[in-house]
Design an enzyme around this catalytic site. Sequence first.
Site, PDB file in Angstrom:
ATOM      1  CE  LYS A 125     -10.145   1.621   6.525  1.00 17.13           C
ATOM      2  NZ  LYS A 125      -8.955   1.848   5.679  1.00 17.13           N
ATOM      3  CE  LYS A 160     -12.603  -0.546   9.085  1.00 14.73           C
ATOM      4  NZ  LYS A 160     -12.363  -1.851   8.430  1.00 14.73           N
ATOM      5  NE  ARG A 210      -6.603  -7.655  -0.482  1.00 11.80           N
ATOM      6  CZ  ARG A 210      -5.731  -6.669  -0.315  1.00 11.80           C
ATOM      7  NH1 ARG A 210      -4.636  -6.618  -1.045  1.00 11.80           N
ATOM      8  NH2 ARG A 210      -5.966  -5.730   0.582  1.00 11.80           N
ATOM      9  NE  ARG A 224      -5.264 -10.397   4.106  1.00 13.28           N
ATOM     10  CZ  ARG A 224      -5.627  -9.148   3.778  1.00 13.28           C
ATOM     11  NH1 ARG A 224      -4.710  -8.254   3.473  1.00 13.28           N
ATOM     12  NH2 ARG A 224      -6.897  -8.810   3.763  1.00 13.28           N
ATOM     13  NE  ARG A 232      -3.017  -3.742  13.950  1.00 16.29           N
ATOM     14  CZ  ARG A 232      -1.927  -2.997  14.101  1.00 16.29           C
ATOM     15  NH1 ARG A 232      -1.804  -1.867  13.424  1.00 16.29           N
ATOM     16  NH2 ARG A 232      -0.957  -3.381  14.915  1.00 16.29           N
ATOM     17  CG  ASP A 272      -8.981  -6.631   2.405  1.00 20.79           C
ATOM     18  OD1 ASP A 272      -8.343  -7.356   1.616  1.00 20.79           O
ATOM     19  OD2 ASP A 272      -8.534  -5.578   2.884  1.00 20.79           O
ATOM     20  CD  GLU A 280      -9.770  -1.690   4.081  1.00 26.55           C
ATOM     21  OE1 GLU A 280      -8.919  -1.579   3.168  1.00 26.55           O
ATOM     22  OE2 GLU A 280      -9.533  -1.440   5.262  1.00 26.55           O
ATOM     23  CG  ASN A 282      -7.582  -2.826  -0.407  1.00 33.18           C
ATOM     24  OD1 ASN A 282      -7.190  -1.991   0.384  1.00 33.18           O
ATOM     25  ND2 ASN A 282      -8.212  -3.936  -0.030  1.00 33.18           N
TER      26      ASN A 282
END
Length: 317
Positions: A125, A160, A210, A224, A232, A272, A280, A282
């Site tokens: 993040k 979050k 993603r 997603r 979420r 993301d 994000e 990752n």
Amino acid sequence: MSLAIAIQMDPIETVNINGDSTFALAEEAQARGHRLWHYLPKHLTFNEGVLTARARALTVRREQGNHYTLGEWETLPLADVDVVLLRQDPPFDMAYITNTHLLETVHPQTLVVNDPAEVRNAPEKLFVTRFKGLMPPTLISSDMDAIKAFREQHQDIIVKPLYGNGGLGVFHLKPGDENLGALLELFEQRSREPVMVQRYLPEVRQGDKRIILVDGEPVGAINRIPADGEARSNMHVGGKPVQSSLTDREKEICAIIGPELKKRGLLFVGIDVIGGWLTEINVTSPTGIQEIGRFDGVNLAAKIWDAIEDKVAAKAG
């Protein structure tokens, strides 16, 4: 070229072979004739300048419940293998950070994927904040007044944990919700870390995409869709995967961040994107390659191993 590969991951018996990216990477490596070892993060030992792992030889097969065979325990000097896959899931805590320091003692003599120093420097993040104009309005703070002011400005917000994963602890506070104070007290009791607060993106109802990048280049994507009544989109909390391609905006995002990922040795990355906003990056243990493969008929594990093998060959040369 047959490589010796040590995989630092979660317990092999717990993985879902139809969704786990590490399993797909192990399967592809085995098909290429590489030798595999499995060990847990707690099995690393640094002694008198030598980093070893208490590891076992690994064989995998696509039979859930009978998907692996482990050999006898052995002490494996990680400087003697060609590649270490750093693939355990977060939390990104002090144990994880210590692990990156230990792996840094053998990298780049042994190629660690992803580069452990850069994994340490790129929490999912926080790393996004380095790329101005790509993320939605965002606040990182522990200051109650600052958080309240941000909420007053944007009304509809997401709160979050800064170092969470998998959607754990993500809250959507709509205008008028009276739980902000209690929620922040809960976070404060849990840890001393700041929280991340973002403007809620209603576009999430159309999906949280993603995108997988290999050595800085986008190679596939999956959307997603969150379940009804759920903010979420993570698949393990009911998010539905659907086939997807890249929009012009998403290609622009990849073009901006890709060279930096490549420069940092972040070879396998999952980003993301919601409604054209990067949320994000990752780098610790990205996933999604199996779902993309089923929709698009591509073997992303092969693309990742092509890139790894090229780097090992270049180092040897």
